[in-house]
Design an enzyme around this catalytic site. Structure first.
Site, PDB file in Angstrom:
ATOM      1  N   GLY A  48      -6.068  -4.317 -10.288  1.00 48.27           N
ATOM      2  CA  GLY A  48      -6.621  -3.521  -9.194  1.00 48.27           C
ATOM      3  C   GLY A  48      -8.075  -3.838  -8.896  1.00 48.27           C
ATOM      4  N   THR A  49      -8.998  -3.199  -9.615  1.00 50.94           N
ATOM      5  CA  THR A  49     -10.426  -3.350  -9.341  1.00 50.94           C
ATOM      6  C   THR A  49     -10.848  -4.816  -9.336  1.00 50.94           C
ATOM      7  OG1 THR A  49     -10.969  -1.145 -10.202  1.00 50.94           O
ATOM      8  CG2 THR A  49     -12.737  -2.777 -10.182  1.00 50.94           C
ATOM      9  N   CYS A  68      -1.645  10.290  -6.603  1.00 52.76           N
ATOM     10  CA  CYS A  68      -2.839   9.984  -5.816  1.00 52.76           C
ATOM     11  C   CYS A  68      -3.854  11.111  -5.970  1.00 52.76           C
ATOM     12  CB  CYS A  68      -2.501   9.800  -4.343  1.00 52.76           C
ATOM     13  SG  CYS A  68      -3.980   9.451  -3.354  1.00 52.76           S
ATOM     14  N   LYS A 113       0.852  -1.188   0.000  1.00 55.07           N
ATOM     15  CA  LYS A 113       0.000   0.000   0.000  1.00 55.07           C
ATOM     16  C   LYS A 113       0.886   1.236   0.000  1.00 55.07           C
ATOM     17  CE  LYS A 113      -4.187   1.830   0.552  1.00 55.07           C
ATOM     18  NZ  LYS A 113      -3.861   3.072  -0.166  1.00 55.07           N
ATOM     19  N   SER A 114       0.460   2.268  -0.702  1.00 49.76           N
ATOM     20  CA  SER A 114       1.237   3.509  -0.701  1.00 49.76           C
ATOM     21  C   SER A 114       1.405   4.006   0.725  1.00 49.76           C
ATOM     22  CB  SER A 114       0.549   4.581  -1.551  1.00 49.76           C
ATOM     23  OG  SER A 114       0.648   4.283  -2.922  1.00 49.76           O
ATOM     24  N   GLY A 158      -8.090   7.920   0.122  1.00 49.15           N
ATOM     25  CA  GLY A 158      -7.348   8.892   0.923  1.00 49.15           C
ATOM     26  C   GLY A 158      -6.108   8.335   1.599  1.00 49.15           C
ATOM     27  N   SER A 193      -5.638   5.659 -11.026  1.00 46.56           N
ATOM     28  CA  SER A 193      -7.037   5.860 -11.413  1.00 46.56           C
ATOM     29  C   SER A 193      -7.218   7.219 -12.100  1.00 46.56           C
ATOM     30  CB  SER A 193      -7.944   5.759 -10.185  1.00 46.56           C
ATOM     31  OG  SER A 193      -7.559   6.694  -9.197  1.00 46.56           O
ATOM     32  N   ASN A 199      -6.848  11.371  -4.504  1.00 49.30           N
ATOM     33  CA  ASN A 199      -7.948  11.276  -3.541  1.00 49.30           C
ATOM     34  C   ASN A 199      -7.659  11.862  -2.160  1.00 49.30           C
ATOM     35  OD1 ASN A 199      -9.505   9.895  -5.478  1.00 49.30           O
ATOM     36  ND2 ASN A 199      -8.492   7.972  -4.961  1.00 49.30           N
ATOM     37  N   LYS A 215       4.796   5.874 -10.125  1.00 51.67           N
ATOM     38  CA  LYS A 215       3.444   5.620 -10.617  1.00 51.67           C
ATOM     39  C   LYS A 215       2.876   6.934 -11.121  1.00 51.67           C
ATOM     40  CE  LYS A 215      -0.800   3.114  -9.759  1.00 51.67           C
ATOM     41  NZ  LYS A 215      -1.501   2.196  -8.829  1.00 51.67           N
ATOM     42  N   SER A 260     -12.407   6.976  -3.253  1.00 47.46           N
ATOM     43  CA  SER A 260     -11.644   8.095  -2.703  1.00 47.46           C
ATOM     44  C   SER A 260     -11.124   7.646  -1.344  1.00 47.46           C
ATOM     45  CB  SER A 260     -12.506   9.356  -2.582  1.00 47.46           C
ATOM     46  OG  SER A 260     -11.720  10.439  -2.110  1.00 47.46           O
TER      47      SER A 260
END
Length: 315
Positions: free
Chosen positions: A275-276, A134, A49-50, A76, A199, A136, A168, A74
């Site tokens: 991802g999704t 990012c 994870k970031s 965050g 995204s 979000n 990224k 979103s």
């Protein structure tokens, strides 16, 4: 020699060979060590994870919504903090043959440089992927859309980190922006790869029945993933594959079967993130997508990914 029916999905890059070409997109199945280990068992590599320097809870719920064409989120940057993922990297089984990537998304440039300095001092084989994209975090713009700030950041990353790293990128939509970003990236020899794309930021999904937005943060604005983003992701992969000789491109966006993975590689991707689809299907998705990709390759007479990587035809 391969047997007539065999296919080889392995990928050699960054000085090592991974057993396949598929792994998770940062943000999915990678916040907790148990999730990271599940990905390691199922995929060809692992990305965390970031991480921010301090742990973050992220945005208020609901912050993710599945849609007929993918997802909007979103989140965050909810994460356990850099020290948690660094500890995992210290204990990671690098002999398993599956590279570990650490995604970094500091709230400031100095945060990113601090994390890179620590990684450099540790001398771990983990490979940083710095998130420039990012969309979000309220009040935090995407660095990748500010070319001057990106250039300054990459100069700082080069000073902070002594090894190979990647970034990224957000999606770009104009040939002039592809060229401008490529010019900046090409000035950094140790920037070994780019991941395209994060995204598509700040979409809006509307629920007709409730006459409401689908997620709470930012009055409903969020990053789009899944089917929505596949054509944009492929365009970014193909263009940066063309524009970044000597660097690799990791494809990310809209991969839900072997067909989309094939498209990303045909456009020039060295490896492919999921991802999704992974969010909804779990780590079993990797074996299914890999089997579908291998079958498609057999149908087309391809034995390795190099047989068709980057060979997308134009009319």
């Amino acid at each position: 020699m391969y047997e007539h029916h065999s296919t080889d999905l392995s990928v050699t890059w960054l000085g090592q060979t991974m057993p396949g070409c598929l792994y998770n997109a940062s943000g999915v199945w990678c916040r907790e060590e148990s999730e990271l280990e599940a990905v390691r068992q199922s995929a060809a590599a692992v990305i965390s994870k970031s991480a921010t320097l301090a742990p973050r809870e992220g945005n208020p719920e609901p912050r993710y919504c599945q849609t007929p064409l993918g997802s909007i989120n979103s989140m965050g940057l909810p994460n356990r903090g850099f020290a948690y993922y660094l500890d995992y990297a210290r204990r990671y089984d690098y002999l398993c043959g599956k590279p570990l990537f650490l995604s970094l998304s500091g709230m400031t440039l100095e945060d990113n440089c601090e994390m890179l300095r620590v990684l450099s001092e540790q001398g771990l084989p983990a490979i940083p992927e710095v998130n420039l994209s990012c969309p979000n975090v309220p009040g935090k713009p995407q660095l990748g859309y500010d070319f001057a700030a990106t250039a300054a950041a990459l100069d700082a990353f080069d000073r902070a980190y002594s090894g190979l790293y990647g970034v990224k990128l957000p999606p770009y939509f104009d040939p002039a922006h592809f060229s401008a970003m490529a010019d900046i990236l090409n000035r950094h020899p140790r920037l070994a790869f780019v991941t395209c794309i994060n995204s598509i930021g700040n979409g809006l999904v509307v629920d007709v029945e409730s006459e409401s937005v689908a997620i709470k943060p930012k009055d409903g604005l969020g990053g789009l993933g899944g089917d929505y983003v596949l054509p944009t992701a492929l365009a970014n992969v193909r263009e940066f594959h063309r524009l970044l000789p000597g660097k690799e491109v990791v494809g990310c966006g809209g991969v839900k079967s072997g067909r989309e993975a094939f498209m990303h590689i045909l456009a020039g991707a060295r490896a492919v993130q999921v991802g999704t689809c992974l969010y909804h299907e779990g780590p079993a998705a990797f074996a299914r997508i890999a089997a579908e990709l291998a079958q498609l390759m057999r149908d087309k007479g391809y034995r390795s990914l190099d047989d068709f990587r980057g060979k997308l035809r134009v009319l």
